[in-house]
Design a protein around this motif. Sequence first.
Motif, PDB file in Angstrom:
ATOM      1  N   UNK A   1       0.804  -1.220   0.000  1.00  0.00           N
ATOM      2  CA  UNK A   1       0.000   0.000   0.000  1.00  0.00           C
ATOM      3  C   UNK A   1       0.836   1.269   0.000  1.00  0.00           C
ATOM      4  N   UNK A   2       2.102   1.185   0.430  1.00  0.00           N
ATOM      5  CA  UNK A   2       2.914   2.392   0.577  1.00  0.00           C
ATOM      6  C   UNK A   2       4.340   2.135   0.112  1.00  0.00           C
ATOM      7  N   UNK A   3       4.895   3.120  -0.594  1.00  0.00           N
ATOM      8  CA  UNK A   3       6.285   3.066  -1.051  1.00  0.00           C
ATOM      9  C   UNK A   3       6.969   4.359  -0.676  1.00  0.00           C
ATOM     10  N   UNK A   4       8.070   4.250   0.077  1.00  0.00           N
ATOM     11  CA  UNK A   4       8.820   5.435   0.488  1.00  0.00           C
ATOM     12  C   UNK A   4      10.257   5.325  -0.009  1.00  0.00           C
ATOM     13  N   UNK A   5      10.717   6.364  -0.718  1.00  0.00           N
ATOM     14  CA  UNK A   5      12.097   6.415  -1.215  1.00  0.00           C
ATOM     15  C   UNK A   5      12.684   7.760  -0.799  1.00  0.00           C
ATOM     16  N   UNK A   6      13.646   7.712   0.105  1.00  0.00           N
ATOM     17  CA  UNK A   6      14.264   8.914   0.659  1.00  0.00           C
ATOM     18  C   UNK A   6      15.726   8.977   0.245  1.00  0.00           C
ATOM     19  N   UNK A   7      16.106  10.074  -0.415  1.00  0.00           N
ATOM     20  CA  UNK A   7      17.467  10.267  -0.898  1.00  0.00           C
ATOM     21  C   UNK A   7      17.963   9.042  -1.660  1.00  0.00           C
ATOM     22  N   UNK A   8      17.198   8.653  -2.656  1.00  0.00           N
ATOM     23  CA  UNK A   8      17.558   7.504  -3.485  1.00  0.00           C
ATOM     24  C   UNK A   8      18.229   7.927  -4.783  1.00  0.00           C
ATOM     25  N   UNK A   9      18.490   9.237  -4.925  1.00  0.00           N
ATOM     26  CA  UNK A   9      19.177   9.786  -6.106  1.00  0.00           C
ATOM     27  C   UNK A   9      18.517   9.325  -7.407  1.00  0.00           C
ATOM     28  N   UNK A  10      17.237   9.579  -7.495  1.00  0.00           N
ATOM     29  CA  UNK A  10      16.469   9.191  -8.676  1.00  0.00           C
ATOM     30  C   UNK A  10      16.813  10.074  -9.865  1.00  0.00           C
ATOM     31  N   UNK A  11      16.615   9.541 -11.049  1.00  0.00           N
ATOM     32  CA  UNK A  11      16.791  10.291 -12.295  1.00  0.00           C
ATOM     33  C   UNK A  11      15.455  10.329 -13.031  1.00  0.00           C
ATOM     34  N   UNK A  12      15.426  11.077 -14.126  1.00  0.00           N
ATOM     35  CA  UNK A  12      14.179  11.181 -14.898  1.00  0.00           C
ATOM     36  C   UNK A  12      13.761   9.830 -15.457  1.00  0.00           C
ATOM     37  N   UNK A  13      14.721   9.058 -15.953  1.00  0.00           N
ATOM     38  CA  UNK A  13      14.399   7.747 -16.528  1.00  0.00           C
ATOM     39  C   UNK A  13      13.889   6.795 -15.454  1.00  0.00           C
ATOM     40  N   UNK A  14      14.504   6.847 -14.281  1.00  0.00           N
ATOM     41  CA  UNK A  14      14.068   5.970 -13.197  1.00  0.00           C
ATOM     42  C   UNK A  14      12.682   6.376 -12.708  1.00  0.00           C
ATOM     43  N   UNK A  15      12.404   7.694 -12.696  1.00  0.00           N
ATOM     44  CA  UNK A  15      11.084   8.152 -12.278  1.00  0.00           C
ATOM     45  C   UNK A  15      10.008   7.649 -13.238  1.00  0.00           C
ATOM     46  N   UNK A  16      10.303   7.647 -14.527  1.00  0.00           N
ATOM     47  CA  UNK A  16       9.347   7.116 -15.511  1.00  0.00           C
ATOM     48  C   UNK A  16       9.127   5.628 -15.274  1.00  0.00           C
ATOM     49  N   UNK A  17      10.225   4.896 -15.023  1.00  0.00           N
ATOM     50  CA  UNK A  17      10.110   3.468 -14.727  1.00  0.00           C
ATOM     51  C   UNK A  17       9.299   3.247 -13.457  1.00  0.00           C
ATOM     52  N   UNK A  18       9.539   4.081 -12.466  1.00  0.00           N
ATOM     53  CA  UNK A  18       8.828   3.972 -11.201  1.00  0.00           C
ATOM     54  C   UNK A  18       7.332   4.244 -11.385  1.00  0.00           C
ATOM     55  N   UNK A  19       7.023   5.233 -12.213  1.00  0.00           N
ATOM     56  CA  UNK A  19       5.614   5.551 -12.482  1.00  0.00           C
ATOM     57  C   UNK A  19       4.904   4.360 -13.122  1.00  0.00           C
ATOM     58  N   UNK A  20       5.561   3.701 -14.068  1.00  0.00           N
ATOM     59  CA  UNK A  20       4.966   2.529 -14.713  1.00  0.00           C
ATOM     60  C   UNK A  20       4.807   1.379 -13.732  1.00  0.00           C
ATOM     61  N   UNK A  21       5.784   1.235 -12.837  1.00  0.00           N
ATOM     62  CA  UNK A  21       5.702   0.170 -11.830  1.00  0.00           C
ATOM     63  C   UNK A  21       4.540   0.405 -10.878  1.00  0.00           C
ATOM     64  N   UNK A  22       4.381   1.649 -10.423  1.00  0.00           N
ATOM     65  CA  UNK A  22       3.300   1.990  -9.498  1.00  0.00           C
ATOM     66  C   UNK A  22       1.938   1.706 -10.123  1.00  0.00           C
ATOM     67  N   UNK A  23       1.817   1.975 -11.406  1.00  0.00           N
ATOM     68  CA  UNK A  23       0.530   1.752 -12.073  1.00  0.00           C
ATOM     69  C   UNK A  23       0.157   0.280 -12.133  1.00  0.00           C
TER      70      UNK A  23
END
Length: 493
Positions: free
Chosen positions: A133-155
């Motif tokens: 139900x919850x995903x927390x990522x703190x100071x994980x040094x994300x990039x734009x490509x990883x954020x897009x991948x993360x968005x697809x994973x969350x969906x």
Amino acid sequence: MKKRTEKVTKEKGDSGAEDDAAKSADDYQCSGNLEMDFPELCALAGINEIPLLKLRQLTAAFPSTDSGAMEDSQTQISPGSPVTTWCPKPCIQAEMENDDSQSAKKIIISGWQVDEVMAEVLSKILPSLSNLQSLKMWQARLTDRILISLKNTISMCSHLRTVILEGNPIPEQSYHILIGEDSMITHLSLRNNCIGEEGACLIGSALSTVHSANKNLLTLNMAFNSIGDGGAIHIAQGLRLNRSLLCLSLANNHITDTGAVCLAEVIGPFALTHEEIVERRRQLMKRDQLPSQVDIADSKCERTLSIPSSSSLEQSSKGTKSASKKKDVPKKEEKTAALQTAATAGKKEVTKKDTKVPRGQGGKSEGKDKRLPGSEQEEKNSFVQKTGEVVEALSPLLDPGIRHIDGKVIQPGNTALVSLNLSGNKLTELSLQRFLASAVGQGEGGLLRLSLNRNCFPPDCETFLKIQEIMSLKDPLNKTSSCQVDDEQRQAA
């Protein structure tokens, strides 16, 4: 020559092994068991230093959002922050509902870089966690490509609704992709991500435009960023036609009176723009087409219902007595009249301006619809569902409270937002007066909590004290506590 051939063969063998490993990682079927799947996927992906996996039992009821998501914090997030556990080595923490290894409800990644390889591992394993139900990522040094991948994973995660990305500055500031029109995220925290005016503009457009709006996000935390007045104006623009967001934190964002006034105006009555008026007219025309469609559907039902049933035809062919025929006629007339009354009532319900669901989907008229023959029942149900979608998805531009004043079309304002945090900015008494006027204009609805601490006005500012008084009267928690005190006093008496 022989040595060279052996070298080439060896290189081919190594590359083939790598391809097999990559293929195995792609084809790996996750079981939902975090302890088994995570190390296996990391090994198949070729990760040398596999992060530790720490499982811990939930000590309290699982919250709908992070405990510090909407808090009025006075300091920025740091490694010593009490809301985040600092991990000296790469580690994934999973909070489990019980001893079952498949009951992970919250995943925490804290203080280490999530690269593209790890993002691929997460894209495989997170959707397999059916209770996540919850995903927390703190100071994980994300990039734009990883954020897009993360968005697809969350969906792909069926129950993941709370996402906390804090301390992750991204150059493109593309956080808005997480709250698109089809996003199912209800709680999003973007604290301390260096979001500026550009990022706030994208987020404001994701909240709503004239033609689209996010309908699921309930809380949004953008504290400790740098959106400034320009960003606050864009967020206010997104609040004009958004009616799902309940809690918004813009604390510590360098906002002055210029941006705060725009936020104050949107929660009170405001004039529609030309583009909004044009869209309102289009929606009104679309809505006005519904009554004629309802008449057609109801007339079809009524004509079909007037046809005698097969049982009555059989009785007439057998030559039943005239006395029994006379008794049947009033019954038929009563049944037809009752059905016509039900159809008329359903028609009136659909054409109302309110967001009530048309009768036929439930309620008192449902029992009457069950009397219809099979084909007519299916036809009417399909029609009611279609019209019901139109009525339920009522746009703020069709708000029945809209008025025409002095040649302007005045919208009642955003009364869906119940909590707004503007602490730690640069507001003066000028913007406080606008907030006071909007709060008074909202009456009993609208804002229940307005945080304005640590701004550029004295604590004993008269306008500030009036706002606090109004908020305290509207706060349901205060009402509950006062009712409890009254009850205790009555019992003591």
